[in-house]
Design a protein around this motif. Structure first.
Motif, PDB file in Angstrom:
ATOM      1  N   ASP A  99       0.892  -1.061   0.108  1.00 43.02           N
ATOM      2  CA  ASP A  99      -0.082   0.103  -0.083  1.00 43.02           C
ATOM      3  C   ASP A  99       0.934   1.351   0.113  1.00 43.02           C
ATOM      4  N   THR A 155       3.849   3.049   0.273  1.00 44.67           N
ATOM      5  CA  THR A 155       5.395   2.549   0.559  1.00 44.67           C
ATOM      6  C   THR A 155       5.379   1.465   1.788  1.00 44.67           C
ATOM      7  N   THR A 156       4.366   1.247   2.020  1.00 46.18           N
ATOM      8  CA  THR A 156       4.044   0.107   3.277  1.00 46.18           C
ATOM      9  C   THR A 156       3.741  -1.308   2.724  1.00 46.18           C
ATOM     10  N   TYR A 157       4.541  -2.348   3.111  1.00 44.33           N
ATOM     11  CA  TYR A 157       4.494  -3.777   3.006  1.00 44.33           C
ATOM     12  C   TYR A 157       3.827  -4.231   4.053  1.00 44.33           C
ATOM     13  N   HIS A 158       3.093  -5.396   4.062  1.00 45.81           N
ATOM     14  CA  HIS A 158       2.300  -6.004   5.048  1.00 45.81           C
ATOM     15  C   HIS A 158       2.192  -7.614   4.548  1.00 45.81           C
ATOM     16  N   GLU A 194       5.192  -5.813   9.176  1.00 42.50           N
ATOM     17  CA  GLU A 194       4.967  -4.635   8.435  1.00 42.50           C
ATOM     18  C   GLU A 194       6.184  -3.822   8.233  1.00 42.50           C
ATOM     19  N   ILE A 195       6.344  -3.688   7.051  1.00 41.30           N
ATOM     20  CA  ILE A 195       7.418  -2.519   6.889  1.00 41.30           C
ATOM     21  C   ILE A 195       7.090  -1.053   6.165  1.00 41.30           C
ATOM     22  N   ARG A 196       7.415  -0.198   6.962  1.00 41.09           N
ATOM     23  CA  ARG A 196       6.705   1.344   6.457  1.00 41.09           C
ATOM     24  C   ARG A 196       7.864   2.003   5.788  1.00 41.09           C
ATOM     25  N   ASN A 197       7.233   3.086   4.925  1.00 39.47           N
ATOM     26  CA  ASN A 197       8.173   4.275   4.479  1.00 39.47           C
ATOM     27  C   ASN A 197       9.325   3.428   3.497  1.00 39.47           C
ATOM     28  N   LEU A 198       8.952   2.554   2.709  1.00 37.55           N
ATOM     29  CA  LEU A 198      10.041   1.910   2.002  1.00 37.55           C
ATOM     30  C   LEU A 198      10.477   2.690   0.486  1.00 37.55           C
ATOM     31  N   GLN A 199      11.605   3.312   0.341  1.00 38.00           N
ATOM     32  CA  GLN A 199      11.770   4.215  -0.737  1.00 38.00           C
ATOM     33  C   GLN A 199      12.670   3.514  -1.447  1.00 38.00           C
ATOM     34  N   GLU A 212      15.353  -2.539   3.897  1.00 38.02           N
ATOM     35  CA  GLU A 212      15.154  -1.093   3.456  1.00 38.02           C
ATOM     36  C   GLU A 212      16.278  -0.614   2.526  1.00 38.02           C
TER      37      GLU A 212
END
Length: 405
Positions: free
Chosen positions: A224, A226-229, A236-241, A277
């Protein structure tokens, strides 16, 4: 036609056939004569229509960030045959390729294989020689009868399925999916992207038949923005650039993360979220919306599905701006549909002839769409000296030749 492969074949007097011949019997015989180098390798196997290279690159970066030595076999080449066999991002050297060819000559592989099969053997032998920790293996065409389908992978990965190579793989999504699903092995996890319903059902049925753990984007895991779930892992991994642009690359990234998590579990590697990341941001692929000059981008889109993704990326990166499209395509692709899609974002078409026996003539493309015809040297000079935004696309072979110029 694989640039510089013929030099090795001639030097080592190791003839092979330059046509496509689906089937595994020749490979099985060759590997037996080589001493089964593939059996010592931990392999993630990739098949699918689009996204294989990008997904593989995300996984490669994750593995390297976790300290693994990574071998990868991809096609087609960027410049020449050495690109296709790499270890930790470095192409195979001439000395290493010669060592592999010497082993293949000693094993008696003369006149046994096709060119791509010979190269597959060279790759597997090289990875065995170098004792790499992980091999990322990309199918050349299809999957079930592709020369790479002689491994027992720790994970099988299918990022996408669309119509392609219909003269070999079939004319429906279900038929093509049946070929791709051939890389799924008994009780080995399979990770898939968003597949059309017809293809999804074939792949899922094969996974069930093989009792293979099944992870589908949109079901077992999500992306969703930049967020992987990952639902089952409650991760959950947030703010993936990332620097690989476009919505489709976000999906490839999610497929890659899931694939790496499954591989890490098999290899008993402790997963470091910070390393994932870093890997996601570091991942870059030649010919995937690659900026080669301030105003020039290379993208190897070559079928309607990948062209549609490219058009979406152009719209995201250059809103309200029309760009020039430099196009060269193989004649066995859906050229008319590709041009129709690109016309929605193109201010001008430049059709280019390039040196491949399967290439469609620029004059034929001009009959489908108004534009300008250029030779390769003319196109290279135009790209360097005209500062309007340009996207070069249609074939990785075209990109390879323009890159060399």
């Amino acid at each position: 036609m694989i640039p510089k492969l013929d030099e090795y074949k001639k030097r080592w007097q190791l003839p092979s056939d330059d046509v496509i011949k689906p089937g595994l019997q020749r490979m099985l015989q060759a590997l037996q004569q080589l001493g089964q180098p593939q059996q010592s390798l931990q392999v993630i196997h990739f098949a699918g229509t689009n996204g294989k290279g990008s997904t593989l690159t995300f996984v490669e970066q994750m593995a390297r960030e976790h300290g693994l030595t990574v071998g990868k076999f991809m096609s087609p080449c960027i410049v020449d045959v050495h690109d296709q066999i790499q270890m930790n991002g470095q192409p195979i050297t001439q000395a290493q390729m010669d060592a592999g060819f010497k082993q293949m000559v000693t094993a008696g592989l003369q006149n046994l294989l096709t060119d791509f099969e010979l190269l597959t053997c060279a790759a597997l032998q090289h990875f065995h020689n170098e004792q790499v920790d992980l091999v990322l293996l990309e199918a050349g065409m299809g999957g079930r009868e592709d020369s790479t389908n002689i491994v027992m992978p720790i994970v099988s990965v299918i990022p996408s399925i669309a119509l392609e190579h219909t003269n070999f793989l079939g004319t429906t999504l279900a038929q093509i999916a049946a070929h791709k699903a051939g890389i799924i092995k008994q009780e080995r996890p399979v990770v898939i992207g968003r597949l059309p319903k017809e293809a999804y059902e074939v792949v899922k049925a094969e996974a069930q038949h093989q009792n293979a753990p099944f992870f589908a984007l949109g079901e077992a895991f999500e992306i969703d923005g930049t967020t992987y779930h990952h639902k089952a892992r409650q991760l959950e991994i947030r703010n993936l650039q990332r620097r690989l642009l476009g919505t489709h690359q976000g999906e490839n990234m999610a497929v890659a993360i899931t694939s790496f998590l499954e591989a890490a579990a098999t290899l008993s590697i402790a997963v470091d979220i910070a390393a994932i990341e870093r890997a996601v941001y570091a991942a870059q692929v030649a010919g995937r919306f690659e900026q080669v000059l301030p105003h020039v981008y290379f993208d190897g889109a070559h079928n309607p599905a990948s062209i549609a993704a490219l058009v979406q990326t152009i719209q995201q990166q250059f809103p309200n701006e029309q760009v020039e499209i430099v196009l060269g395509m193989l004649a066995d692709k859906d050229v008319a549909q590709a041009i129709q899609l690109l016309a929605t974002v193109a201010s001008k078409f430049i059709f280019v002839d390039f040196d491949n026996p399967r290439a469609m003539k620029a004059t034929q493309m001009l009959e489908m769409q108004a534009g300008t015809i250029m030779t390769l040297p003319q196109a290279a000079n135009y790209l360097k000296h005209d500062c309007k935004t340009k996207i070069v696309t249609g074939s990785l072979y075209l990109l390879s030749e323009l890159r060399a110029l």
